[in-house]
Motif scaffolding. Sequence first.
Motif, PDB file in Angstrom:
ATOM      1  N   GLN A 153     -52.108  30.428  47.519  1.00  0.00           N
ATOM      2  CA  GLN A 153     -52.501  29.861  46.488  1.00  0.00           C
ATOM      3  C   GLN A 153     -51.415  30.698  45.205  1.00  0.00           C
ATOM      4  OE1 GLN A 153     -56.507  31.610  47.688  1.00  0.00           O
ATOM      5  NE2 GLN A 153     -57.049  29.782  47.815  1.00  0.00           N
ATOM      6  N   ARG A 154     -51.247  31.858  45.685  1.00  0.00           N
ATOM      7  CA  ARG A 154     -50.786  32.351  45.023  1.00  0.00           C
ATOM      8  C   ARG A 154     -49.211  31.424  44.425  1.00  0.00           C
ATOM      9  NH1 ARG A 154     -51.851  38.993  46.650  1.00  0.00           N
ATOM     10  NH2 ARG A 154     -54.162  38.787  45.709  1.00  0.00           N
ATOM     11  N   LYS A 155     -48.309  31.662  45.081  1.00  0.00           N
ATOM     12  CA  LYS A 155     -47.270  30.616  45.651  1.00  0.00           C
ATOM     13  C   LYS A 155     -47.765  29.240  44.687  1.00  0.00           C
ATOM     14  CE  LYS A 155     -44.156  27.706  48.193  1.00  0.00           C
ATOM     15  NZ  LYS A 155     -43.806  27.654  49.726  1.00  0.00           N
ATOM     16  N   GLY A 156     -48.751  28.585  44.444  1.00  0.00           N
ATOM     17  CA  GLY A 156     -48.765  27.194  43.916  1.00  0.00           C
ATOM     18  C   GLY A 156     -49.176  28.022  42.885  1.00  0.00           C
ATOM     19  N   SER A 157     -49.977  28.993  42.206  1.00  0.00           N
ATOM     20  CA  SER A 157     -50.130  28.951  40.936  1.00  0.00           C
ATOM     21  C   SER A 157     -49.007  29.864  39.708  1.00  0.00           C
ATOM     22  CB  SER A 157     -51.596  29.727  40.662  1.00  0.00           C
ATOM     23  OG  SER A 157     -51.276  31.138  41.481  1.00  0.00           O
ATOM     24  N   ASP A 158     -48.452  30.139  39.909  1.00  0.00           N
ATOM     25  CA  ASP A 158     -47.213  30.583  39.666  1.00  0.00           C
ATOM     26  C   ASP A 158     -45.763  31.031  40.842  1.00  0.00           C
ATOM     27  OD1 ASP A 158     -45.586  31.476  37.617  1.00  0.00           O
ATOM     28  OD2 ASP A 158     -46.618  33.286  36.794  1.00  0.00           O
ATOM     29  N   TYR A 159     -45.164  29.339  40.798  1.00  0.00           N
ATOM     30  CA  TYR A 159     -44.034  29.687  41.858  1.00  0.00           C
ATOM     31  C   TYR A 159     -42.820  30.717  41.369  1.00  0.00           C
ATOM     32  CZ  TYR A 159     -43.421  26.948  45.591  1.00  0.00           C
ATOM     33  OH  TYR A 159     -42.723  26.243  46.912  1.00  0.00           O
ATOM     34  N   ASP A 160     -42.474  30.664  39.623  1.00  0.00           N
ATOM     35  CA  ASP A 160     -40.982  31.942  39.595  1.00  0.00           C
ATOM     36  C   ASP A 160     -41.684  33.194  40.587  1.00  0.00           C
ATOM     37  OD1 ASP A 160     -39.537  30.126  38.405  1.00  0.00           O
ATOM     38  OD2 ASP A 160     -40.522  29.668  36.657  1.00  0.00           O
ATOM     39  N   ARG A 161     -43.040  33.424  39.632  1.00  0.00           N
ATOM     40  CA  ARG A 161     -43.220  34.587  40.192  1.00  0.00           C
ATOM     41  C   ARG A 161     -43.000  34.895  41.388  1.00  0.00           C
ATOM     42  NH1 ARG A 161     -49.073  37.642  38.675  1.00  0.00           N
ATOM     43  NH2 ARG A 161     -48.583  39.608  39.049  1.00  0.00           N
ATOM     44  N   TRP A 162     -43.697  34.130  42.089  1.00  0.00           N
ATOM     45  CA  TRP A 162     -43.732  34.295  43.852  1.00  0.00           C
ATOM     46  C   TRP A 162     -42.264  34.418  44.823  1.00  0.00           C
ATOM     47  CZ3 TRP A 162     -41.981  31.281  47.388  1.00  0.00           C
ATOM     48  CH2 TRP A 162     -42.099  31.394  48.849  1.00  0.00           C
TER      49      TRP A 162
END
Length: 273
Positions: free
Chosen positions: A249-258
């Motif tokens: 979910q974190r990956k999908g919410s902010d790909y660059d941050r992930w």
Amino acid sequence: MELAGAVAVVTGAGAGIGAAVARAIVDQGGSVVVADLNAERVRAVAERINTDTGATRAAAVAGDVSDDAVIAELVATAEREFGPVDLYVANAGITAGLGLDSDDAAWQTALDVNVLAHVRAARALVPGWVERGRGYFLSTASAAGLLTQIGSVTYSVSKHAAVGFAEWLRVTYGDSGVGVSCLCPMGVNTELLNAGFSGDRDGGSIAANAVTSAGTVLEPEDVAAVVIEALRDERFLILPHPEVLTMYQRKGSDYDRWIAGMQRYQRSLRGDA
């Protein structure tokens, strides 16, 4: 899915997750054909099941389960010994190649075993399941198919493809009586984890450490218990490590941050400043 009386095929069942899932299916009242490249080990798994249950509840087939001929043999063995296949567990997996220097042969091996073995099995079984109005396909992918696998490009890419194929299969045939689940664990105490990733500073040791340091390393029997529960509920995404969902979910919410976080994680595994 009702496993009592079901006929299953489980690949990669000479040890680890495959052997544990096969035994769990039998414990639920099913029968199983187990398959593996290692003939001695997979026959031992079937013999142990039959000895423990006091009945012929398992049969073994040795061979490369990415081969159409071996898949046909698995289906024929199941039909001869127990009846039509109700559940196919495409569990066999392999690590082949690590970085950009992985040659085409390594890529082909990873894709054959981790993806195309699933495609070929589905091609052999799904049309018949549609005619019957029921059947179930369980794909063992990996958390690497939802996130990524630091240290092994072939594993990461092929497992992403396995997840994608399972999704497509469920979307396309879910209304035709075909159930599909996709198993995506992180670290499990198997040979694939303990010996499958081998290499130098930029390869296997980093890949293995990335898995073992990311969360709890489960035993195959723990994974099998989660699989049985998920099959009963006909749940698509099977996550023995629940934290994978949060990561995804974190990956999908902010790909660059992930991606930035994964880069930091990789640096820490390498011991870089």
